[in-house]
Each structure stands twice: as structure tokens, then as C-alpha cells.
Write a protein that holds these residues in place. Structure first.
Motif, PDB file in Angstrom:
ATOM      1  N   LEU A  21       0.854  -1.178   0.000  1.00  0.00           N
ATOM      2  CA  LEU A  21       0.000   0.000   0.000  1.00  0.00           C
ATOM      3  C   LEU A  21       0.896   1.237   0.000  1.00  0.00           C
ATOM      4  O   LEU A  21       1.850   1.326   0.779  1.00  0.00           O
ATOM      5  N   ARG A  22       0.535   2.197  -0.855  1.00  0.00           N
ATOM      6  CA  ARG A  22       1.396   3.356  -1.043  1.00  0.00           C
ATOM      7  C   ARG A  22       0.789   4.613  -0.465  1.00  0.00           C
ATOM      8  O   ARG A  22      -0.429   4.805  -0.515  1.00  0.00           O
ATOM      9  N   CYS A  23       1.636   5.460   0.063  1.00  0.00           N
ATOM     10  CA  CYS A  23       1.192   6.749   0.596  1.00  0.00           C
ATOM     11  C   CYS A  23       2.105   7.848   0.074  1.00  0.00           C
ATOM     12  O   CYS A  23       3.340   7.768   0.205  1.00  0.00           O
ATOM     13  N   ASP A  24       1.489   8.886  -0.506  1.00  0.00           N
ATOM     14  CA  ASP A  24       2.222  10.079  -0.924  1.00  0.00           C
ATOM     15  C   ASP A  24       1.838  11.215   0.029  1.00  0.00           C
ATOM     16  O   ASP A  24       0.716  11.723  -0.055  1.00  0.00           O
ATOM     17  N   PRO A  25       2.712  11.626   0.907  1.00  0.00           N
ATOM     18  CA  PRO A  25       2.354  12.677   1.866  1.00  0.00           C
ATOM     19  C   PRO A  25       2.360  14.051   1.206  1.00  0.00           C
ATOM     20  O   PRO A  25       2.767  14.193   0.039  1.00  0.00           O
ATOM     21  N   ILE A  26       1.927  15.024   1.947  1.00  0.00           N
ATOM     22  CA  ILE A  26       2.011  16.406   1.469  1.00  0.00           C
ATOM     23  C   ILE A  26       3.490  16.791   1.359  1.00  0.00           C
ATOM     24  O   ILE A  26       4.289  16.482   2.259  1.00  0.00           O
ATOM     25  N   SER A  27       3.824  17.416   0.248  1.00  0.00           N
ATOM     26  CA  SER A  27       5.219  17.767  -0.010  1.00  0.00           C
ATOM     27  C   SER A  27       5.785  18.617   1.125  1.00  0.00           C
ATOM     28  O   SER A  27       5.165  19.594   1.564  1.00  0.00           O
ATOM     29  N   GLY A  28       6.942  18.210   1.619  1.00  0.00           N
ATOM     30  CA  GLY A  28       7.607  18.972   2.676  1.00  0.00           C
ATOM     31  C   GLY A  28       7.250  18.537   4.077  1.00  0.00           C
ATOM     32  O   GLY A  28       7.859  19.005   5.054  1.00  0.00           O
TER      33      GLY A  28
END
Lengths: 114, 111
Positions: A21-28
Motif C-alpha cells: 500500500l502506497r502513501c504520498d504525503p504532502i510535499s515537505g
């Protein structure tokens, strides 16, 4: 602006299969969290990263669960040899600095193990 | 382990009424957060109150914190049907960075 994204949104796995399962967080955002939410329950903490360092993995239910965030951005939660009790919604959240700050949650991945 | 426990488990009210939800926790905290979850928008942060604050407002939301009783309350005034959701409190603790959520209060606001 872009929020936290997760993929896939839905996953059906046969018992014994491995899933990622993949998670892309908020940049920074420095901090990243994984939670597991069963139906009718609140989110349960699984693990926490600060940049690429996994600072707390006390909530991982067994050694079949593994999480990584190798470059301090995208994170993957891997579940090996899935069992029916792994069926749940897996939520990812990120926060700008420390873990006790406001967390921004993704939409979750609903995992169903058949 | 540190955990917020919400009370009541479920609450049904009419639009325009106020809704009050309570949260109790076990150990000392740095701050306590409230989140809302509905099917349309997922889990959304509402408000954060620090251990040295007693009351905080945000729009129609009012949160109180009593560290001597290890309790917090969330008041939603003039409720709307769109407030229908589950509400969770999430205390932190001094020695960890993680939040521990309770089982939530399910609020139903009828038009």
C-alpha cells in the motif's frame, strides 16, 4: 493544493498473498503515520516516520507488517501472507513537523482479504 | 496506553440544536486534538488544544480542556445536517509522538 494521496483505494487479496500500500504525503511534511481502522472503530496507530527514520513501530500487529520510507517522502506499507483479520482500512497521515501536530489524512486503502 | 474515550457513543439531534461530546484520557498530555470522519471527506482535523489552554473556539466549534480531570469536550453549536459524522478525540502524550484515537462519537443531525 495536493493533499495526502493513497493507492490503491481498494484492494482485494486472497489469503496468503502479499500486498503493498502506497502513501504520498504532502510535499515537505516531515512526519508520516500509518493507521489501521476496523469497521466502527477509531484509527489504530501502526507506525511513524520522521523523514526516512522509522521512530516508532510499536503498533505493527505482527512481523508480517513492514513499512518503509526510504527517501523521506513516499511510504509503503507491506503486508506479507495476508490473513482475514488484516481486512481493514489503512490510513496514512502526514504532519509538517512533529508527531503531535495537526495530521492530514489520506482517503485510505480498503483492504479485503478473502 | 494513552487513549481518548469519547462519550456518548452515539448522539442524534435536530438541525439547529447544539451537540456536546466528551473525551476522557489517562495520562498527562502536551495537547489534544479533535477529528471528524465522514464518508465523503475522510478524517479531517478540527481543532488542537494545548495543555496550558482551557478553551478554544473555531467557528461553531468550542473545545474545553480540564487537565485536572483529564477530560475534554467538543461543543458544536447550531448544528447542520452536514455535521453528521463520527468525531474522535486524540490525545498525545509526553513521551511519544503518536496519537491514540478512541472509538468516537457518531453524531446524526436530522434536517
Amino acid at each position: 493544493g495536493a493533499g495526502v494521496s493513497q493507492s490503491p483505494r481498494y484492494k482485494v487479496a486472497k489469503r496468503g498473498q502479499d500486498v503493498a500500500l502506497r502513501c504520498d504525503p504532502i510535499s515537505g511534511h516531515v512526519s508520516l503515520f500509518w493507521y489501521q481502522q476496523a469497521l466502527g472503530q477509531g484509527p489504530e496507530f501502526l507506525t511513524y516516520f520522521q523523514n526516512e527514520a522509522q521512530l516508532d513501530k510499536s503498533g505493527l500487529p505482527s512481523d508480517r507488517f513492514f513499512a518503509e520510507r526510504p527517501e523521506g517522502s513516499v511510504s509503503t506499507l507491506k503486508i506479507q501472507r495476508t490473513q482475514q483479520e488484516d481486512s481493514a482500512v489503512y490510513l496514512c497521515a502526514s504532519s509538517l513537523v512533529g508527531g503531535a501536530d495537526e495530521q492530514y489524512f489520506g482517503p485510505g486503502t480498503r483492504l479485503t482479504v478473502t | 496506553s494513552q487513549q481518548g474515550e469519547e462519550d456518548p457513543q452515539a448522539l442524534s439531534i435536530q438541525e439547529g440544536e447544539n451537540a456536546t461530546m466528551n473525551c476522557s484520557y489517562k495520562t498527562s498530555i502536551n495537547n489534544l486534538q479533535w477529528y471528524r470522519q465522514n464518508s465523503g471527506r475522510g478524517l479531517v482535523h478540527l481543532i488542537l488544544i494545548r495543555s496550558n489552554e482551557r478553551e478554544k473556539h473555531s467557528g461553531r466549534l468550542r473545545v474545553t480542556l480540564d487537565t485536572s480531570k483529564k477530560s475534554s469536550s467538543l461543543l458544536i453549536t447550531a448544528s447542520r445536517a452536514a455535521d453528521t459524522a463520527s468525531y474522535f478525540c486524540a490525545p498525545d502524550s509526553y513521551n511519544t509522538d503518536k496519537l491514540i484515537f478512541g472509538t468516537g462519537t457518531r453524531l446524526q443531525v436530522f434536517p
